[in-house]
Design an enzyme around this catalytic site. Structure first.
Site, PDB file in Angstrom:
ATOM      1  N   TRP A  77       6.282  -6.743  -1.957  1.00 16.99           N
ATOM      2  CA  TRP A  77       5.482  -6.258  -3.089  1.00 16.99           C
ATOM      3  C   TRP A  77       6.281  -6.295  -4.387  1.00 16.99           C
ATOM      4  O   TRP A  77       5.765  -6.680  -5.431  1.00 16.99           O
ATOM      5  CB  TRP A  77       4.982  -4.846  -2.796  1.00 16.99           C
ATOM      6  CG  TRP A  77       3.710  -4.819  -2.006  1.00 16.99           C
ATOM      7  CD1 TRP A  77       3.229  -5.818  -1.202  1.00 16.99           C
ATOM      8  CD2 TRP A  77       2.746  -3.767  -1.962  1.00 16.99           C
ATOM      9  NE1 TRP A  77       2.036  -5.448  -0.650  1.00 16.99           N
ATOM     10  CE2 TRP A  77       1.716  -4.194  -1.093  1.00 16.99           C
ATOM     11  CE3 TRP A  77       2.664  -2.517  -2.543  1.00 16.99           C
ATOM     12  CZ2 TRP A  77       0.606  -3.390  -0.811  1.00 16.99           C
ATOM     13  CZ3 TRP A  77       1.560  -1.719  -2.263  1.00 16.99           C
ATOM     14  CH2 TRP A  77       0.540  -2.148  -1.413  1.00 16.99           C
ATOM     15  N   ASP A 134       3.181   0.730   0.390  1.00 17.21           N
ATOM     16  CA  ASP A 134       2.666  -0.021   1.539  1.00 17.21           C
ATOM     17  C   ASP A 134       3.242   0.569   2.822  1.00 17.21           C
ATOM     18  O   ASP A 134       3.349  -0.105   3.836  1.00 17.21           O
ATOM     19  CB  ASP A 134       3.039  -1.502   1.411  1.00 17.21           C
ATOM     20  CG  ASP A 134       2.227  -2.391   2.348  1.00 17.21           C
ATOM     21  OD1 ASP A 134       1.057  -2.048   2.620  1.00 17.21           O
ATOM     22  OD2 ASP A 134       2.752  -3.418   2.822  1.00 17.21           O
ATOM     23  N   LYS A 174      -1.496   2.133   1.074  1.00 14.84           N
ATOM     24  CA  LYS A 174      -2.115   1.740   2.338  1.00 14.84           C
ATOM     25  C   LYS A 174      -2.568   2.975   3.099  1.00 14.84           C
ATOM     26  O   LYS A 174      -1.865   3.981   3.155  1.00 14.84           O
ATOM     27  CB  LYS A 174      -1.128   0.944   3.188  1.00 14.84           C
ATOM     28  CG  LYS A 174      -1.671   0.604   4.577  1.00 14.84           C
ATOM     29  CD  LYS A 174      -0.930  -0.540   5.221  1.00 14.84           C
ATOM     30  CE  LYS A 174       0.523  -0.230   5.494  1.00 14.84           C
ATOM     31  NZ  LYS A 174       1.218  -1.409   6.059  1.00 14.84           N
TER      32      LYS A 174
END
Length: 220
Positions: A77, A134, A174
């Site tokens: 990311w 994430d 997430k």
């Protein structure tokens, strides 16, 4: 003999006796177009494409100048942010050791530690306008337990964002579906102007993951 003192032949023998689950995982990796594309594009993980797809839909990275990547390892990311917003300040934090990324400050520590918010803000020279995560807890194979463990991390990340973001900022994380999702959404809706969610195409079909995008932080 290898440097570890083990007979390489024994490792080969062990590899031949892989469990069915590990064999399926390996086959899935070898046949996954996102894994192949990540290697071709120089990204450290296929997760990079999830951020690319989410950014295309929600404009998450538009105007981002100070970015915090919670649970940065392995760094996919952060690589995307670096490519899309090359002048942005980027700080990643993780308990795991992470290989350096040019233009990214990486702190090996617990983001829930008392000193973490101030340390990250100092490294960015100001409050972040994007906090992204994430992260997922290590799975134990029990769906509800895995959900609760990961949601605990997500909620902690959400509170971190609420405590550090500048007004108007964005939080991306997430989530694993499983029952406590609504509590998270309720929390975010009380602190952000818009809260949306999506499952990007790069997420595997059988996965229960989805991503929440909270934009327009109302301030503290």
């Amino acid at each position: 003999m290898s440097r570890s003192g083990k007979d390489p032949g024994k490792r080969v023998k062990t590899a031949r006796k892989r469990s069915a689950s590990s064999t399926r995982w390996l086959e899935r990796q070898l046949n996954d177009p996102y894994v192949k594309q990540a290697k071709a594009d120089g990204y450290r993980s296929r997760a990079a494409y999830k951020l690319i797809e989410l950014d295309g839909k929600f404009g998450i990275l538009k105007g981002a100048s100070r970015v915090v990547d919670l649970g940065i390892a392995p760094g996919g990311w952060a690589q995307v942010v670096r490519k899309v917003r090359p002048k942005a300040g980027i700080v990643g934090i993780d308990l795991l050791e992470t290989e350096p990324i040019e233009g990214v400050t990486i702190l090996q520590m617990d983001f829930m530690a008392d000193e973490a918010p101030a340390g990250l803000e100092a490294a960015l020279d100001g409050p972040p306008d994007l906090v992204m995560s994430d992260m997922a807890a290590n799975t134990v194979g029990h769906k509800q337990t895995d959900h609760l463990r990961t949601m605990g991390l997500v909620e902690a990340a959400a509170w971190f964002a609420i405590e550090t973001l500048e007004e108007g900022g964005t939080f991306l994380a997430k989530v694993l579906a499983g029952g406590t999702d609504n509590d998270l959404l309720k929390l975010l809706k009380s602190h952000f102007k818009t809260v949306k969610h999506a499952k990007p195409p790069a997420s595997r079909k059988g996965s229960s993951e989805w991503y929440v995008v909270a934009q327009g932080f109302k301030g503290r």
